[in-house]
Scaffold this motif. Structure first.
Motif, short mmCIF file in Angstrom:
data_model
loop_
_atom_site.label_atom_id
_atom_site.label_comp_id
_atom_site.label_asym_id
_atom_site.label_seq_id
_atom_site.Cartn_x
_atom_site.Cartn_y
_atom_site.Cartn_z
N TYR A 30 0.86 -1.22 -0.10
CA TYR A 30 0.10 -0.01 -0.03
C TYR A 30 0.79 1.18 -0.03
CZ TYR A 30 -4.02 -3.01 0.83
OH TYR A 30 -5.02 -4.03 0.40
N ARG A 31 1.89 1.26 0.49
CA ARG A 31 3.02 2.10 0.21
C ARG A 31 3.29 2.44 -1.05
NH1 ARG A 31 7.56 1.38 5.11
NH2 ARG A 31 6.34 0.92 6.75
N GLU A 32 3.55 1.23 -1.70
CA GLU A 32 3.84 1.51 -3.33
C GLU A 32 2.50 2.07 -4.03
OE1 GLU A 32 5.27 -1.44 -7.02
OE2 GLU A 32 5.57 -2.28 -4.81
N LEU A 33 1.45 1.62 -3.61
CA LEU A 33 0.20 2.18 -4.36
C LEU A 33 0.30 3.69 -4.18
CD1 LEU A 33 -3.34 0.63 -4.25
CD2 LEU A 33 -3.01 2.93 -3.81
N LEU A 34 0.44 4.14 -2.75
CA LEU A 34 0.22 5.49 -2.42
C LEU A 34 1.24 6.19 -3.17
CD1 LEU A 34 -0.55 7.92 -0.85
CD2 LEU A 34 0.93 7.34 0.86
N ASP A 35 2.76 5.86 -3.34
CA ASP A 35 3.62 6.44 -4.14
C ASP A 35 3.05 6.53 -5.72
OD1 ASP A 35 5.27 6.89 -2.12
OD2 ASP A 35 6.51 5.10 -2.56
N ASP A 36 2.69 5.62 -6.30
CA ASP A 36 2.27 5.60 -7.54
C ASP A 36 0.92 6.57 -7.76
OD1 ASP A 36 4.04 3.45 -8.18
OD2 ASP A 36 2.38 1.99 -7.95
N CYS A 37 0.09 6.55 -6.72
CA CYS A 37 -1.23 7.59 -6.97
C CYS A 37 -0.59 8.98 -6.94
CB CYS A 37 -1.85 7.21 -5.90
SG CYS A 37 -3.06 5.77 -5.95
N LEU A 38 0.32 9.13 -5.85
CA LEU A 38 0.98 10.51 -5.72
C LEU A 38 1.56 10.95 -7.04
CD1 LEU A 38 1.90 10.58 -1.97
CD2 LEU A 38 0.05 11.71 -2.99
N ALA A 39 2.31 10.27 -7.68
CA ALA A 39 3.07 10.27 -9.07
C ALA A 39 2.22 10.46 -10.08
CB ALA A 39 3.99 9.24 -9.21
N ALA A 40 0.72 10.02 -9.96
CA ALA A 40 -0.05 10.35 -11.26
C ALA A 40 -1.31 11.19 -10.60
CB ALA A 40 -0.85 8.78 -11.20
N ASP A 41 -2.35 10.80 -10.52
CA ASP A 41 -3.49 11.92 -10.29
C ASP A 41 -4.06 11.81 -8.91
OD1 ASP A 41 -4.94 9.62 -10.45
OD2 ASP A 41 -6.25 10.05 -12.18
N ALA A 68 -11.45 7.55 -4.75
CA ALA A 68 -11.06 8.36 -3.44
C ALA A 68 -9.82 9.53 -3.93
CB ALA A 68 -10.51 7.38 -2.34
N GLU A 69 -10.03 10.68 -3.81
CA GLU A 69 -9.04 11.57 -4.06
C GLU A 69 -8.33 11.97 -2.84
OE1 GLU A 69 -11.47 14.76 -5.47
OE2 GLU A 69 -11.47 13.94 -7.72
N ILE A 70 -7.25 11.95 -3.02
CA ILE A 70 -6.17 12.14 -1.90
C ILE A 70 -5.94 13.67 -1.75
CG2 ILE A 70 -3.74 12.20 -0.87
CD1 ILE A 70 -3.46 9.40 -2.75
N VAL A 71 -6.49 14.25 -0.41
CA VAL A 71 -6.32 15.86 -0.57
C VAL A 71 -5.24 16.12 0.67
CG1 VAL A 71 -8.84 15.96 -0.88
CG2 VAL A 71 -8.04 15.31 1.39
N ARG A 72 -4.74 15.27 1.50
CA ARG A 72 -3.53 15.59 2.51
C ARG A 72 -3.01 14.18 2.79
NH1 ARG A 72 -6.42 17.82 6.12
NH2 ARG A 72 -6.43 16.38 7.99
N VAL A 73 -1.69 14.68 2.80
CA VAL A 73 -0.53 13.38 3.17
C VAL A 73 0.29 13.81 4.34
CG1 VAL A 73 1.11 11.75 2.36
CG2 VAL A 73 -0.72 12.38 0.80
N GLU A 74 0.48 12.93 5.24
CA GLU A 74 1.30 13.08 6.28
C GLU A 74 2.30 11.83 6.26
OE1 GLU A 74 1.73 13.48 11.33
OE2 GLU A 74 -0.10 12.66 10.23
N GLN A 75 3.63 11.87 5.86
CA GLN A 75 4.36 11.18 5.75
C GLN A 75 5.24 10.82 7.01
OE1 GLN A 75 6.47 11.89 2.02
NE2 GLN A 75 5.14 10.51 0.89
N ASP A 77 8.18 9.21 9.67
CA ASP A 77 9.73 9.04 9.67
C ASP A 77 9.86 7.41 9.09
OD1 ASP A 77 10.18 11.89 10.07
OD2 ASP A 77 10.54 11.25 12.30
N ASP A 78 9.16 6.55 9.68
CA ASP A 78 9.27 5.25 9.39
C ASP A 78 8.77 4.66 8.28
OD1 ASP A 78 6.50 5.39 10.06
OD2 ASP A 78 6.82 3.79 11.81
N GLY A 79 8.02 5.23 7.42
CA GLY A 79 7.79 4.93 6.06
C GLY A 79 6.19 4.99 6.11
N ARG A 80 5.48 4.87 7.26
CA ARG A 80 4.23 4.96 7.29
C ARG A 80 3.66 6.25 6.80
NH1 ARG A 80 2.25 4.65 12.14
NH2 ARG A 80 4.12 5.27 13.16
N SER A 81 2.12 6.26 6.46
CA SER A 81 1.57 7.60 6.20
C SER A 81 0.43 7.69 6.59
CB SER A 81 1.58 7.81 4.58
OG SER A 81 2.86 7.67 3.96
#
Length: 216
Positions: A30-41, A68-75, A77-81
């Motif tokens: 799911y971290r990978e999915l989030l990265d892919d979503c943030l790099a796209a739309d 679901a549209e991502i409106v805010r991200v808090e990353q 330190d340990d890689g979780r979000s």
């Protein structure tokens, strides 16, 4: 209808259009999915699980979900979000794609028909029922003056406010006719209000848990 590919999050949650959904992400896929979503739309699909467990890879999901549209991200330190999303349009899954680290699907985006003047009596009825229900659960004062004017948005708020079973929430999500959705929402809301008045009840208009739903 517009067809596209979407990353999917299977959850024990029904996301309604226009409603917020905070999520905590920590599993690698799911971290990978989030990265892919943030790099796209910044969009992915939320589908409710009918049975099974997403972590086992064998969850059976309902065919209709919500973008679901991502409106805010808090990353962290340990890689979780921690992220906050908001429901956009509904979609219907036409083909599940499971050849990657996370579930994807080919979907058709579903548009709600425009509001019709003939729906005015139903909309007025739902507004009255919802205001009374919100008043009885203690949320009437801050919300009653800010109820959505659009019929579809009002119906989604009412569906979120009433504590329905997941299968009933999914039933509402899958209804394409706005008139039928308004009718069904009024029926469910009246039932829940009746139970509230007879048995007493405590409810809140936010996802369960301090950080919302957990994806993993």
């Amino acid at each position: 209808m517009v067809s596209r590919e979407l990353p999917l999050f299977p959850l024990h949650v029904v996301l309604f259009p226009g409603r917020p959904l905070p999520l905590h992400i920590f599993e690698p896929r799911y971290r990978e999915l989030l990265d892919d979503c943030l790099a796209a739309d910044r969009r992915f699909g939320v589908v409710a699980i009918r049975f099974g467990r997403a972590e086992d890879g064998g969850a059976d999901v309902y065919p209709v979900g919500t973008v679901a549209e991502i409106v805010r991200v808090e990353q962290l330190d340990d890689g979780r979000s921690n992220i906050v999303t908001r429901g956009a349009e509904r979609f219907r899954v036409t083909q599940l794609l499971s050849d990657g680290p996370y579930l994807r699907a080919q979907v058709e985006l579903l548009d709600d028909p425009p509001a019709d003047a003939r729906l005015t009596p139903l909309v007025s009825m739902l507004r009255v029922e919802l205001e009374a229900y919100l008043q009885d659960i203690g949320a009437g004062e801050p919300l009653a003056g800010r109820l959505p004017a659009k019929p579809a948005a009002l119906a989604w708020l009412a569906a979120c406010a009433a504590e329905l079973q997941l299968s009933e929430q999914q039933q509402l999500l899958e209804i394409d006719s706005l008139a039928e959705r308004l009718h069904t929402t009024i029926r469910f809301l009246r039932r829940e209000h009746s139970l509230l008045r007879r048995l007493g009840h405590v409810t809140i208009l936010r996802p369960q848990g301090p950080a919302g739903a957990t994806l993993n």
